[in-house]
Design a protein around this motif. Structure first.
Motif, short mmCIF file in Angstrom:
data_model
loop_
_atom_site.label_atom_id
_atom_site.label_comp_id
_atom_site.label_asym_id
_atom_site.label_seq_id
_atom_site.Cartn_x
_atom_site.Cartn_y
_atom_site.Cartn_z
N SER A 1 -3.54 -4.91 2.16
CA SER A 1 -2.63 -5.44 1.13
C SER A 1 -2.77 -6.96 1.00
O SER A 1 -2.68 -7.50 -0.11
N THR B 1 0.85 -1.19 0.00
CA THR B 1 0.00 0.00 0.00
C THR B 1 0.89 1.24 0.00
O THR B 1 2.11 1.14 0.06
N ARG C 1 1.53 1.75 -4.29
CA ARG C 1 0.35 0.86 -4.29
C ARG C 1 0.51 -0.13 -5.43
O ARG C 1 0.14 0.17 -6.57
N GLY D 1 1.73 -4.24 3.47
CA GLY D 1 1.26 -2.91 3.82
C GLY D 1 2.18 -1.83 3.28
O GLY D 1 2.60 -1.84 2.13
N SER D 2 2.53 -0.89 4.16
CA SER D 2 3.37 0.24 3.75
C SER D 2 4.83 0.07 4.16
O SER D 2 5.59 1.03 4.18
N GLU E 1 -3.83 -1.64 9.48
CA GLU E 1 -4.89 -1.72 8.48
C GLU E 1 -4.31 -1.86 7.07
O GLU E 1 -4.89 -2.55 6.22
N ASN E 2 -3.18 -1.21 6.81
CA ASN E 2 -2.54 -1.32 5.50
C ASN E 2 -2.10 -2.75 5.22
O ASN E 2 -2.22 -3.24 4.09
#
Length: 428
Positions: A372, A359, A417, A399-400, A367-368
């Protein structure tokens, strides 16, 4: 009887406690390793690693080298840094160097030296006893952990410098799949590459072995360095990013350092030392071969996403895999690229892959990761519906944690992303 404290005393005490807490946090971060919650946590990007490399001679002499390529190389003699004979040297991403007494089979401490402060001391880490001649080589991985290995690769130990006790990765009675003890009967040296693989070279031969640092130690591939280049014998091997951003393979000889190029199949001398004055060179140490700028991802422009030359664990980006903002359902524009992958997986039924979802760096990190993973699971579902066996596809949401762009406009950060895949079981 309660003693009333003046308000300014209470406020001063509170500020003092806060400052002590901040100092402890800063002290912890100064070791240069990944910290929990660090924006670069779980990446291969050292915080503080500089471009200097170090060579050690058997009698404990250390040389510091900058700008090793071309005519701009700078070599500095640090003198006898280690008060013992030394074969094994590692450089941490905190820019300190770590040496171990040669030919020692009983428990032996690691010696830590800070080149900037020109100070050294015996560290708190003690390597275990063994029956394999001595500690012959050291290295560092992308997370800043140190590794030391014995003469014939019978023992491998990992040191997390934030912990008190080393971890024994393998010992005399533990086998490595695809490995034969005779491979290193005359000794071996190693470094750790960008993929966190042990890259092992014979001291008196031209064979290389790649052993991923995971739970199951298995030789993933082997290759032969062109013997016509006469690099045999060599005392160590190391990867190094030069000032132009090119990755060099450095080979340590008894009297200097050479550069080896697989493409040119040649070597030429970079550094030469007086072995009568300084002693023979035994090990090299550096840490800048881990990517410090933007992470490199292979982006395949041809129809073939997977070829015979695709490396295991090489990241390949899938183009135009699109989702609505904050959603995990695939948009129709994604189908064309996924169909390319379907075609490849049907062409090579032995291939297995790992789909990884990423992400952008906005939003909640937990949450990311969840988002993902949901997105790559949507990609897997599409591939399975097209006839690909589910067992051939693993998924992972990152995620990130691994952004390709950390600054720039929103348009530039869109590259974060993305969906990538890695071949975890290749064609051959």
């Amino acid at each position: 009887m309660k003693v009333k404290r003046p308000l300014k005393y209470v406020i001063g005490l509170f500020i003092g406690i806060m400052l002590l807490g901040n100092f402890a946090t800063l002290s912890q971060q100064r070791d240069g390793l990944r910290q929990k919650g660090d924006r670069y946590e779980n990446t291969g990007i050292p915080n503080n690693c500089d471009d200097k490399i170090y060579g050690v001679t058997l009698n404990g002499n250390v040389i510091e080298i900058e700008n090793i390529e071309g005519n701009s190389k700078v070599m500095k003699q640090l003198g006898i840094v280690f008060p013992f004979k030394c074969n094994a040297l590692a450089k941490g991403v905190n820019n300190k160097i770590y040496g171990v007494k040669a030919d020692e089979q009983s428990k032996t401490p690691i010696y830590e030296y800070n080149p900037k402060a020109a100070q050294g001391n015996v560290s708190k880490w003690v390597l275990p006893s063994h029956n394999d001649g001595g500690w012959i080589s050291g290295a560092v991985d992308s997370k800043g952990k140190l590794y030391f290995i014995t003469t014939t690769m019978e023992n491998l130990v990992r040191v997390d410098i934030r912990k008190g006790e080393p971890d024994v990765m393998w010992s005399d009675n533990m086998s490595v799949s695809g490995w034969k003890k005779d491979n290193c009967s005359a000794g071996c040296n190693f470094f750790i590459n960008q993929k966190d693989e042990l890259v092992v070279k014979e001291n008196k031969g031209n064979n290389l072995w790649y052993i991923p640092l995971n739970e199951r130690f298995t030789v993933s591939k082997s290759e032969i360095i062109n013997s016509a280049t006469e690099i045999n014998p060599s005392n160590d091997i190391l990867e190094y990013y030069n000032t132009n951003g090119n990755l060099m393979t450095l080979l340590l000889r008894r009297d200097g350092i050479s550069y080896y190029s697989n493409k040119k199949a040649d070597t030429f001398s970079l550094i030469k030392i007086d072995t009568l004055k300084m002693g023979i060179l035994t090990d090299l140490a550096g840490c800048n071969n881990f990517i410090k700028k933007e992470e490199k991802v292979v982006e395949e422009d041809k129809d073939e996403l997977i070829t015979a030359s695709t490396n295991v664990n090489e990241s390949i980006r899938l183009k135009n895999i699109l989702f609505q903002l904050g959603e995990s359902e695939l948009m129709p524009e994604s189908f064309s690229e996924l169909n390319r992958l379907v075609k490849q997986l049907k062409k090579y039924p032995q291939v297995e892959i790992l789909l990884e979802g990423h992400t952008d760096i906005t939003g909640d990190a937990v949450e990311n990761i969840k988002l993902s993973l949901e997105r790559v699971n949507s990609c897997k579902k599409y591939l399975v519906n097209k006839g690909i066996e589910s067992r051939r596809i693993q998924t992972k949401g990152l995620g990130s944690a691994k952004p390709l762009k950390r600054t720039g406009s929103e348009k530039e950060r869109e590259i974060n992303r993305r969906v990538e895949f890695k071949v975890i079981k290749g064609i051959g």
